[in-house]
Design a protein around this motif. Structure first.
Motif, PDB file in Angstrom:
ATOM      1  N   ALA A 186       0.789  -1.191   0.005  1.00  0.00           N
ATOM      2  CA  ALA A 186       0.158   0.147   0.061  1.00  0.00           C
ATOM      3  C   ALA A 186       0.919   0.956   0.064  1.00  0.00           C
ATOM      4  O   ALA A 186       0.227   2.451  -0.850  1.00  0.00           O
ATOM      5  CB  ALA A 186      -1.052   0.068   1.157  1.00  0.00           C
ATOM      6  N   CYS A 187       1.867   1.054   0.714  1.00  0.00           N
ATOM      7  CA  CYS A 187       2.836   2.298   0.810  1.00  0.00           C
ATOM      8  C   CYS A 187       3.875   2.614  -0.420  1.00  0.00           C
ATOM      9  O   CYS A 187       4.629   3.619  -0.472  1.00  0.00           O
ATOM     10  CB  CYS A 187       3.818   2.373   1.984  1.00  0.00           C
ATOM     11  N   GLU A 188       3.949   1.382  -1.202  1.00  0.00           N
ATOM     12  CA  GLU A 188       5.035   1.448  -2.319  1.00  0.00           C
ATOM     13  C   GLU A 188       4.857   2.514  -2.852  1.00  0.00           C
ATOM     14  O   GLU A 188       6.086   3.105  -3.535  1.00  0.00           O
ATOM     15  CB  GLU A 188       4.841   0.175  -3.022  1.00  0.00           C
ATOM     16  N   PRO A 189       3.794   3.024  -3.685  1.00  0.00           N
ATOM     17  CA  PRO A 189       3.765   4.100  -4.645  1.00  0.00           C
ATOM     18  C   PRO A 189       4.179   5.470  -4.069  1.00  0.00           C
ATOM     19  O   PRO A 189       5.171   6.162  -4.693  1.00  0.00           O
ATOM     20  CB  PRO A 189       2.152   4.350  -5.050  1.00  0.00           C
ATOM     21  N   PRO A 210      14.686  11.534   4.126  1.00  0.00           N
ATOM     22  CA  PRO A 210      15.263  11.980   2.796  1.00  0.00           C
ATOM     23  C   PRO A 210      15.212  11.045   1.652  1.00  0.00           C
ATOM     24  O   PRO A 210      14.806   9.840   1.902  1.00  0.00           O
ATOM     25  CB  PRO A 210      16.690  12.205   3.157  1.00  0.00           C
ATOM     26  N   GLU A 211      15.264  11.480   0.308  1.00  0.00           N
ATOM     27  CA  GLU A 211      15.218  10.661  -0.719  1.00  0.00           C
ATOM     28  C   GLU A 211      16.248   9.557  -0.660  1.00  0.00           C
ATOM     29  O   GLU A 211      17.262   9.820   0.026  1.00  0.00           O
ATOM     30  CB  GLU A 211      15.448  11.479  -1.954  1.00  0.00           C
ATOM     31  N   ASN A 212      16.004   8.643  -1.228  1.00  0.00           N
ATOM     32  CA  ASN A 212      17.069   7.349  -1.332  1.00  0.00           C
ATOM     33  C   ASN A 212      17.613   6.703   0.086  1.00  0.00           C
ATOM     34  O   ASN A 212      18.571   6.500   0.038  1.00  0.00           O
ATOM     35  CB  ASN A 212      18.448   8.122  -2.068  1.00  0.00           C
ATOM     36  N   SER A 213      16.710   7.137   0.926  1.00  0.00           N
ATOM     37  CA  SER A 213      17.099   6.227   2.294  1.00  0.00           C
ATOM     38  C   SER A 213      16.118   4.846   2.038  1.00  0.00           C
ATOM     39  O   SER A 213      15.484   4.550   1.386  1.00  0.00           O
ATOM     40  CB  SER A 213      16.733   7.217   3.431  1.00  0.00           C
ATOM     41  N   GLN A 246       8.124   7.430  -5.041  1.00  0.00           N
ATOM     42  CA  GLN A 246       7.857   9.036  -5.579  1.00  0.00           C
ATOM     43  C   GLN A 246       9.468   9.759  -4.945  1.00  0.00           C
ATOM     44  O   GLN A 246       9.709  10.518  -5.484  1.00  0.00           O
ATOM     45  CB  GLN A 246       6.794   9.573  -5.086  1.00  0.00           C
ATOM     46  N   LYS A 247       9.732   9.114  -3.531  1.00  0.00           N
ATOM     47  CA  LYS A 247      10.967   9.648  -3.007  1.00  0.00           C
ATOM     48  C   LYS A 247      12.051   8.763  -3.217  1.00  0.00           C
ATOM     49  O   LYS A 247      13.144   9.033  -2.397  1.00  0.00           O
ATOM     50  CB  LYS A 247      10.583   9.888  -1.658  1.00  0.00           C
ATOM     51  N   SER A 248      12.131   7.840  -3.901  1.00  0.00           N
ATOM     52  CA  SER A 248      13.102   6.550  -4.216  1.00  0.00           C
ATOM     53  C   SER A 248      13.404   6.080  -2.718  1.00  0.00           C
ATOM     54  O   SER A 248      14.589   5.927  -2.575  1.00  0.00           O
ATOM     55  CB  SER A 248      14.429   7.315  -4.679  1.00  0.00           C
TER      56      SER A 248
END
Ligand code: ADP
Length: 260
Positions: free
Chosen positions: A124-127, A169-172, A131-133
């Motif tokens: 459910a949270c994947e999308p 943050p992104e990519n975490s 978006q934030k990688s």
């Protein structure tokens, strides 16, 4: 403390003593204060988007409609604010439903696999995570079982993962992990995000409490997510805890009794 006193008289009307009743009203008064604060908070939270919607509709009627560009921008704000109202109302309804069921004799719990619940929460949270990688990782033994209400437990884990993604943050990486600890099943959501300062930790499970109001609103938060998690944990006979290091990350844990 509330005191009521009366004299005790015998059949001749002679005084034979006194009866004093002491009532501890502090708990009642505290509950009353909590209820009053809650109503005030709800009203305030609902008022903010409604004021914005009304303001932009008036601006449109006052002439902003003539500029297609302005009109589009204002209409987009109106949609966003309506979505916000909807989220607040949905969260309030979830909270009151869980409270009602708990009072009515408890939510329905069934022995079931924990991994399936976590997997569906992650899906459910994947999308939003993509978006934030942000990478969502799952570590949970297939054999781990607990007494649970699958839809409610999934909602609690979704709320925790949603927050973990929102405040990271992104990519975490967000790690969702479950394990057996003594007579408990512990479900853990660990992020590498901004963390929460120690003084805020005891309050984050309160309704509408946010460490940073503006930031939470901007991210679409209602301030009710963790209050819902707390109620769901309690409805399972368990509790939720948090450990956090500002700048390093936070770990939220659901502790559920394995047997009841
Ligand atoms: P919100 O809708 O604002 O996210 P919550 O009840 O879910 O409301 O969380 C309350 C507050 O706790 C948030 O506003 C945020 O300040 C803080 N918080 C929750 N989860 C995290 C997290 N994983 N990392 C950092 N702060 C968090």
């Amino acid at each position: 403390l509330q005191a009521h006193g009366s004299r005790l008289l015998d059949s001749q009307g002679e005084s034979i003593g006194a009866l004093v009743v002491l009532n501890d009203v502090t708990r009642l008064r505290r509950l009353e204060n909590v209820r009053r604060d809650f109503v005030a908070n709800v009203s305030h939270e609902l008022k903010t988007p409604i004021t914005a919607i009304r303001g932009f509709v008036e601006t449109l009627l006052d002439g902003a409609l003539d500029s297609k560009e302005d009109a589009r921008r204002f209409l987009e704000i109106i949609i966003r604010q309506s979505e916000r109202l909807q989220s607040i109302i949905e969260d309030l309804l979830s909270l009151s439903r869980i409270e009602q069921e708990s009072e009515k004799g408890g939510i329905e719990l069934q022995e079931g696999p924990v991994r399936a619940v976590l997997l569906s929460a992650i899906q459910a949270c994947e999308p939003t995570a993509q978006q934030k990688s942000v990478e969502l990782q799952l570590v949970c033994d297939e054999a781990l079982r607990s007494r649970l209400n699958a839809p409610l437990l999934e909602q609690a884990v979704v709320n925790l993962i949603d927050n973990a993604v929102k405040y990271s943050p992104e990519n975490s990486v967000v790690l969702v992990q479950a394990m057996s600890r003594g007579d408990q099943v512990v479900i853990e959501v660990r992020d590498q995000g901004r963390g929460i300062a120690r003084e805020h930790l005891p309050r984050v499970f309160e309704r509408f409490y946010r460490v940073d109001k503006a930031r939470s609103r901007k991210q679409g938060g209602t301030g009710l997510g963790l209050a819902i998690v707390k109620h769901i944990a309690q409805a399972h006979g368990g509790r939720v805890t948090v450990e956090s290091e500002p700048g390093t990350g936070s770990t939220f844990r659901l502790h559920l009794p394995q047997k009841k």
